[in-house]
Design an enzyme around this catalytic site. Structure first.
Site, PDB file in Angstrom:
ATOM      1  N   CYS A 229      24.201 -19.291 -42.316  1.00 58.17           N
ATOM      2  CA  CYS A 229      22.782 -19.917 -41.832  1.00 58.17           C
ATOM      3  C   CYS A 229      22.802 -21.085 -42.525  1.00 58.17           C
ATOM      4  CB  CYS A 229      21.965 -19.111 -42.790  1.00 58.17           C
ATOM      5  SG  CYS A 229      19.812 -19.898 -42.226  1.00 58.17           S
TER       6      CYS A 229
ATOM      7  N   CYS B   1      21.571 -20.629 -38.473  1.00 54.77           N
ATOM      8  CA  CYS B   1      20.155 -21.165 -38.446  1.00 54.77           C
ATOM      9  C   CYS B   1      19.717 -22.557 -38.520  1.00 54.77           C
ATOM     10  CB  CYS B   1      19.298 -20.071 -39.201  1.00 54.77           C
ATOM     11  SG  CYS B   1      19.883 -18.773 -39.731  1.00 54.77           S
TER      12      CYS B   1
ATOM     13  N   LYS C 216      22.030 -25.605 -36.340  1.00 56.79           N
ATOM     14  CA  LYS C 216      21.483 -24.984 -34.279  1.00 56.79           C
ATOM     15  C   LYS C 216      19.961 -24.921 -35.012  1.00 56.79           C
ATOM     16  CE  LYS C 216      19.466 -21.610 -34.433  1.00 56.79           C
ATOM     17  NZ  LYS C 216      19.450 -19.845 -34.245  1.00 56.79           N
TER      18      LYS C 216
ATOM     19  N   TYR D  33      22.715 -13.383 -28.805  1.00 56.55           N
ATOM     20  CA  TYR D  33      21.679 -14.289 -29.189  1.00 56.55           C
ATOM     21  C   TYR D  33      22.392 -16.357 -29.331  1.00 56.55           C
ATOM     22  CZ  TYR D  33      18.451 -11.942 -32.648  1.00 56.55           C
ATOM     23  OH  TYR D  33      17.182 -11.145 -33.370  1.00 56.55           O
TER      24      TYR D  33
ATOM     25  N   GLU E 299      20.952 -19.038 -27.167  1.00 55.62           N
ATOM     26  CA  GLU E 299      20.469 -20.418 -27.533  1.00 55.62           C
ATOM     27  C   GLU E 299      22.124 -21.745 -27.635  1.00 55.62           C
ATOM     28  OE1 GLU E 299      18.279 -18.474 -31.187  1.00 55.62           O
ATOM     29  OE2 GLU E 299      20.605 -19.234 -31.454  1.00 55.62           O
TER      30      GLU E 299
ATOM     31  N   HIS F  45      -9.302 -21.591 -29.808  1.00 57.58           N
ATOM     32  CA  HIS F  45      -9.491 -22.214 -28.491  1.00 57.58           C
ATOM     33  C   HIS F  45      -9.323 -23.524 -28.583  1.00 57.58           C
ATOM     34  CE1 HIS F  45     -10.382 -22.273 -24.315  1.00 57.58           C
ATOM     35  NE2 HIS F  45     -10.806 -23.148 -24.904  1.00 57.58           N
TER      36      HIS F  45
ATOM     37  N   GLU G 120      -4.397 -17.794 -28.464  1.00 56.30           N
ATOM     38  CA  GLU G 120      -5.770 -16.688 -28.095  1.00 56.30           C
ATOM     39  C   GLU G 120      -5.184 -15.443 -27.559  1.00 56.30           C
ATOM     40  OE1 GLU G 120      -8.924 -19.309 -26.397  1.00 56.30           O
ATOM     41  OE2 GLU G 120      -7.635 -20.508 -25.646  1.00 56.30           O
TER      42      GLU G 120
END
Ligand code: NDP
Length: 449
Positions: free
Chosen positions: A42, A47, A50, A177, A181, A438, A443
């Site tokens: 990782c 991760c 990346k 993945y 990516e 908002h 939302e």
């Protein structure tokens, strides 16, 4: 019997380090061994670097979009070497932090390759340590398929962080993945990207709407996605690599010296000496029960080497559940339900809970699908047609939200919050009763009808 340690951890990646520190916090005497850099996949080749590259790849879009908001951007240029050096410097900084954290938590760090001599003894070079409990957290590694002739010429995701030059043209094999990516990262940085997949859609296992939406957007942005291409052969030529791709139609693509095989990962079990224990390996992965216990009572395993759900936060939670149970007096199991996950593609995608197909299999026709697709406000002045897709899957017997999926900017950030609600068993009425923020894209999750 007296052991050197209460707990000895093999592998100082995310899962191993988190477990070692948690057990040490409870007062256990803990040792950990790592032959590579601290932090595992990782931090060093997954991760973290990346995601930094994902950020780097987004700037050309921002430069372009800013003009609709009145900015003029002068000439821009991108220097791969500067980016890759900065990314690797950040990884170095994190390595040092990990070392400090382990020192502060009184975990003894061994550098070298840990190997079982017997079920309580680990050899690290000439040294031997014994432990009452042992945790295997050795992670996984990329695998190149042996059914692709010439695949030895392709690099894996591990190598990409050390490329000294940016490839001008790359072919990416695989639509999981990693393939998706990196296709988006490299395209964003200006590389000409062709992605070759053997099925008809990228990201098998994700919700179909999400898969179609990302694939269409990637193609719209200029990535060539070649589908239904079951056969690939790679040949090295004087000018680069030639990839013969067969399926319904044959095609030959020329790429630079690199093409990326992003075709899955396997547990890292070589030379671990598992044959000197009773630990069972099934389909190349360590077999464990719900408490991460192996067939040997005092040996446990977490993370990618067990091939359950191969995500960093899952390895960390599995490890902490183990440490809490055995050293903290709080027996607990890792929960594998409703684990959120994201794909840092462009557009980004994130998801929690069941896909529509999984929900239909589980609840039959007792489900209701809510979908919303819109152009986020940001893209109006930017003059782009980028879309966001949001989808909720509700089982109609109890009105519970059993799946939430999103493709669009900040999907990971938004779904992380939604995941808490889904994990808690929120109903559609709970979502509806929540006031939206908002104006935001998020939302939409509480206003879908
Ligand atoms: P995946 O298993 O996700 O995807 C592998 C891809 O390669 C699939 O598209 C598969 O096709 C294809 N493939 C497999 N074998 C061959 C072959 N012989 N020829 C052609 N294509 C082939 O693996 P990844 O390497 O992308 O990722 C590994 C793991 O790493 C993931 O499962 C994930 O857990 C983790 N990860 C998580 C990330 C995140 O959370 N954002 C990021 C990166 C990795 P098919 O679908 O047809 O089988």
């Amino acid at each position: 019997m007296n052991y050197d340690f209460d707990l000895f951890v093999i592998g100082a990646g995310s899962g191993g380090i988190a477990t070692a520190r948690r057990a040490a916090e409870y007062g256990a005497k803990v040792g950990i061994v790592e032959f590579d850099r601290l932090g595992g996949t990782c931090v060093n080749r997954g991760c973290v670097p990346k995601k930094l590259m994902v950020y780097a790849s987004h700037f050309p879009n921002y430069f372009e979009e800013s003009q609709g908001y009145g900015w003029s951007v002068g000439e821009t240029s991108f220097d791969w070497k500067t980016m890759i050096t900065a990314v690797n410097n950040e990884v170095d900084r994190l390595n040092k932090i990990y070392q400090r954290m382990l020192n502060n938590s009184q975990v003894k760090v061994y550098r070298g390759y840990g190997k079982f001599v017997d079920s309580h003894t680990i050899a690290i070079g000439d040294e031997k340590v014994t432990a009452e409990k042992i945790l295997i957290a050795v992670g996984g590694k990329p695998v190149k398929p042996d059914d692709i002739p010439g695949v030895e010429h392709a690099i894996t995701s591990d190598d990409i962080f050390h490329l000294q030059e940016q490839p001008k043209r790359i072919v990416i094999i695989g639509g999981g993945y990693i393939g998706v990516e990196f296709a988006c990262i490299l395209h964003g940085m200006g590389t000409e990207v062709t992605q070759v997949i053997r099925g008809d859609k990228i990201l098998r296992g994700f919700d179909d709407d999400l898969r179609s939406e990302i694939q269409a957007a990637m193609q719209e942005h200029g990535i060539r996605v070649l589908t239904n291409k079951p056969k690939i052969a790679i040949t090295k030529t004087d000018t680069g690599l030639e990839l013969k791709i067969s399926g319904e139609e044959e095609e030959t693509i020329v790429a630079d010296a690199v093409s990326l095989a992003a075709t899955g990962r396997i547990p890292n079990l070589e030379n671990l000496g598992l044959e000197n224990t009773q630990v069972e390996v099934v389909n190349g992965a360590i077999s464990t029960d719900k408490y991460s216990q192996t067939a040997e009572e005092h040996i446990y395993a977490v993370g990618d080497c067990t091939d359950r759900i191969n995500l960093t936060p899952v390895a960390i939670q599995e490890g902490r559940a183990f440490a809490d149970t055995h050293f903290g007096g709080k027996s607990r199991q890792m929960s594998y339900e409703n684990i959120p996950t994201a794909v840092f593609s462009t557009p980004e995608a994130a998801t929690v809970g069941l896909t529509e197909a999984e929900a239909r299999e589980k609840y039959g026709d007792k489900i209701k699908i809510y979908r919303s697709k819109f152009r986020p406000m940001y893209y109006t002045l930017a003059g782009k047609q980028e879309k966001t897709l949001m989808k909720l899957i509700v089982e109609t017997e109890n009105n519970k939200v059993v799946g939430a999926h999103m493709v669009g900017d900040s999907a990971a950030e938004i779904i992380q919050g939604v995941a808490i609600a889904v994990k808690m068993g929120a109903t559609k009425a709970d979502f509806d009763a929540t006031v939206g923020i908002h104006p935001s894209s998020a939302e939409e999750f509480v206003t879908m009808r």
